[in-house]
Motif scaffolding. Structure first.
Motif: not given
Length: 121
Positions: A29-32, A97-99, A101-110
């Motif tokens: 239940x923690x995601x961005x 992201x499954x955590x 994170x901030x608004x930075x492309x590298x923080x998003x894997x999906x």
């Protein structure tokens, strides 16, 4: 995590559009979820994000014009865009992201496939 965007299109300057992104596959239940955009010849840039604990973040260029909202029950991220400008023209991508994170492309894997937004002058 699978993402499906909808809602792109063409509008004149000053118009409005709403983008939606439906996610599936979150196991916690923690995601961005966030919106990014990429114009021809430019790098991908962050637009806005929402987290499942209620935080939002916006790029300076869209503050006051765009509103992001995350429905954590339906796992859907919506971006309401108003007062659109020609410089908002880009392919808009939904990301997750499954955590937290901030608004930075590298923080998003999906990432979704993207949807085109065109604003004419």
């Amino acid at each position: 995590v699978h993402l499906v965007e909808s809602g792109g299109g063409s509008v004149p300057a000053g118009g409005s559009l709403t983008l939606s992104c439906a996610a599936s596959g979150f196991t916690d239940d923690k995601y961005t979820m966030g919106w990014f955009r990429q114009a021809p010849g430019k790098e991908r840039e962050g637009v806005a994000l929402g987290t499942s604990d209620g935080r939002t973040e916006y790029a300076e260029s869209v503050k006051g014009r765009f509103t992001v909202s995350l429905n954590s029950i339906k796992d859907t991220l919506t971006l309401e865009m108003s007062s659109l400008r020609p410089e908002d023209t880009a392919i808009y991508y939904c990301a997750a992201s499954t955590w937290y994170v901030i608004l930075r492309p590298d923080d998003f894997p999906y990432w979704g496939q993207g949807t085109q937004v065109t604003v004419s002058s």
